[in-house]
Design a protein around this motif. Structure first.
Motif, PDB file in Angstrom:
ATOM      1  N   UNK A  46       0.816  -1.204   0.000  1.00  0.00           N
ATOM      2  CA  UNK A  46       0.000   0.000   0.000  1.00  0.00           C
ATOM      3  C   UNK A  46       0.852   1.258   0.000  1.00  0.00           C
ATOM      4  N   UNK A  47       0.356   2.289  -0.642  1.00  0.00           N
ATOM      5  CA  UNK A  47       0.992   3.596  -0.581  1.00  0.00           C
ATOM      6  C   UNK A  47       0.769   4.194   0.806  1.00  0.00           C
ATOM      7  N   UNK A  48       1.764   4.865   1.349  1.00  0.00           N
ATOM      8  CA  UNK A  48       1.560   5.530   2.642  1.00  0.00           C
ATOM      9  C   UNK A  48       0.590   6.689   2.476  1.00  0.00           C
ATOM     10  N   UNK A  49      -0.341   6.855   3.393  1.00  0.00           N
ATOM     11  CA  UNK A  49      -1.292   7.964   3.280  1.00  0.00           C
ATOM     12  C   UNK A  49      -0.601   9.307   3.488  1.00  0.00           C
ATOM     13  N   UNK A  50      -1.122  10.326   2.857  1.00  0.00           N
ATOM     14  CA  UNK A  50      -0.612  11.676   3.085  1.00  0.00           C
ATOM     15  C   UNK A  50      -0.899  12.071   4.533  1.00  0.00           C
ATOM     16  N   UNK A  51       0.095  12.568   5.263  1.00  0.00           N
ATOM     17  CA  UNK A  51      -0.140  12.936   6.661  1.00  0.00           C
ATOM     18  C   UNK A  51      -1.172  14.058   6.797  1.00  0.00           C
ATOM     19  N   UNK A  52      -2.009  13.940   7.806  1.00  0.00           N
ATOM     20  CA  UNK A  52      -2.983  14.989   8.094  1.00  0.00           C
ATOM     21  C   UNK A  52      -2.291  16.159   8.781  1.00  0.00           C
ATOM     22  N   UNK A  53      -2.893  17.335   8.644  1.00  0.00           N
ATOM     23  CA  UNK A  53      -2.345  18.522   9.297  1.00  0.00           C
ATOM     24  C   UNK A  53      -3.509  19.390   9.776  1.00  0.00           C
ATOM     25  N   UNK A  54      -3.230  20.282  10.695  1.00  0.00           N
ATOM     26  CA  UNK A  54      -4.253  21.165  11.227  1.00  0.00           C
ATOM     27  C   UNK A  54      -4.859  22.038  10.135  1.00  0.00           C
ATOM     28  N   UNK A  55      -6.153  22.308  10.261  1.00  0.00           N
ATOM     29  CA  UNK A  55      -6.832  23.201   9.325  1.00  0.00           C
ATOM     30  C   UNK A  55      -6.343  24.630   9.478  1.00  0.00           C
ATOM     31  N   UNK A  56      -5.906  24.974  10.660  1.00  0.00           N
ATOM     32  CA  UNK A  56      -5.428  26.322  10.914  1.00  0.00           C
ATOM     33  C   UNK A  56      -6.577  27.291  11.166  1.00  0.00           C
ATOM     34  N   UNK A  57      -6.255  28.495  11.613  1.00  0.00           N
ATOM     35  CA  UNK A  57      -7.306  29.455  11.981  1.00  0.00           C
ATOM     36  C   UNK A  57      -7.880  30.249  10.814  1.00  0.00           C
ATOM     37  N   UNK A  58      -7.351  30.051   9.605  1.00  0.00           N
ATOM     38  CA  UNK A  58      -7.749  30.924   8.502  1.00  0.00           C
ATOM     39  C   UNK A  58      -8.518  30.206   7.407  1.00  0.00           C
ATOM     40  N   UNK A  59      -9.207  29.133   7.790  1.00  0.00           N
ATOM     41  CA  UNK A  59     -10.094  28.489   6.828  1.00  0.00           C
ATOM     42  C   UNK A  59     -11.119  29.513   6.365  1.00  0.00           C
ATOM     43  N   UNK A  60     -11.372  29.605   5.054  1.00  0.00           N
ATOM     44  CA  UNK A  60     -12.230  30.672   4.517  1.00  0.00           C
ATOM     45  C   UNK A  60     -13.629  30.695   5.149  1.00  0.00           C
ATOM     46  N   UNK A  61     -14.072  31.903   5.490  1.00  0.00           N
ATOM     47  CA  UNK A  61     -15.408  32.081   6.053  1.00  0.00           C
ATOM     48  C   UNK A  61     -16.226  33.100   5.267  1.00  0.00           C
ATOM     49  N   UNK A  62     -15.589  33.836   4.376  1.00  0.00           N
ATOM     50  CA  UNK A  62     -16.278  34.845   3.583  1.00  0.00           C
ATOM     51  C   UNK A  62     -16.746  34.229   2.282  1.00  0.00           C
ATOM     52  N   UNK A  63     -18.051  34.225   2.005  1.00  0.00           N
ATOM     53  CA  UNK A  63     -18.547  33.606   0.766  1.00  0.00           C
ATOM     54  C   UNK A  63     -17.985  34.298  -0.476  1.00  0.00           C
TER      55      UNK A  63
END
Length: 220
Positions: free
Chosen positions: A32-49
């Motif tokens: 199996x291929x190793x999965x891409x490591x997860x990382x934090x979403x961070x505080x700047x996930x888009x909120x403005x439509x």
């Protein structure tokens, strides 16, 4: 769909985690291929439509201007753990502009906003599990008085039947990679899976091209 060729897996730099994955004839075996490591979403996930979430982040729908900064092409591939392309996966991307500022109301960075930088995109992979977008090289920015984040792009990838993945893509050769608190929490082998491969320049636009593979886990 066919498994990716060994040459293509090497191109994306993800064969290191395959133990005995190729037979003497070069065909894919069951490793199996190793999965891409997860990382934090961070505080700047888009909120403005915004309506404009297309493949070109250097222009904003309804504006005549173009984004400031160094333009680049990011070419990606979404795979499952067996090396099969994942078509019609939703790939969400967001990043800072060339000065290191996000289009987010709570970003404290005093760097200027760029009104012509899209900053956020939601695209689908094609039948080969691939996607491509044009953007600017993101700037570094202070995360704390003692920590400056290196250039990076956030990804959130989802497809029915797979575990949703939030991760970050880093750029090769960046000195700040060596001191980044998030990246350096990962094992050396995991860091390699999070740093894009530089190719290019693009034949059509003479821009640097960065290639990156993202491996999703299938739900049990």
């Amino acid at each position: 769909m066919k498994s990716l060729s060994r040459r293509k897996l090497i191109k994306f730099g993800i064969t290191g985690g395959l133990v005995g994955a190729f037979t003497t004839k070069g065909s894919m075996a069951k490793a199996l291929l190793p999965p891409t490591p997860a990382e934090t979403e961070g505080p700047f996930y888009p909120v403005t439509p915004q309506d404009d979430k297309d493949f070109d982040l250097t222009r904003v729908q309804g504006r005549d201007g173009v984004a400031k900064g160094k333009y680049i092409i990011v070419m990606g591939s979404v795979l499952d753990s067996h090396g099969q392309p994942v078509s019609q996966a939703t790939v969400e991307i967001w990043q800072a502009n060339a000065k290191g500022r996000y289009r987010h109301p709570r970003d404290p960075n005093p760097a200027p906003l760029d009104p012509n930088f899209q900053g956020w995109a939601i695209v689908l992979t094609d039948e080969n599990g691939e996607f491509r977008f044009k953007t600017v090289m993101p700037g570094s920015y202070p995360a704390s008085p003692t920590w400056v984040r290196p250039p990076h792009i956030h990804f959130k990838v989802s497809k029915k039947g797979y575990a949703e993945l939030t991760t970050q893509m880093y750029f090769p050769g960046e000195a700040l990679n060596e001191t980044d608190l998030l990246l350096n929490q990962k094992k050396p082998s995991e860091r390699l899976l999070m740093i894009a491969k530089k190719r290019g320049p693009s034949e059509t636009e003479a821009l640097d091209v960065y290639e990156h593979a993202i491996v999703l886990k299938q739900k049990s």
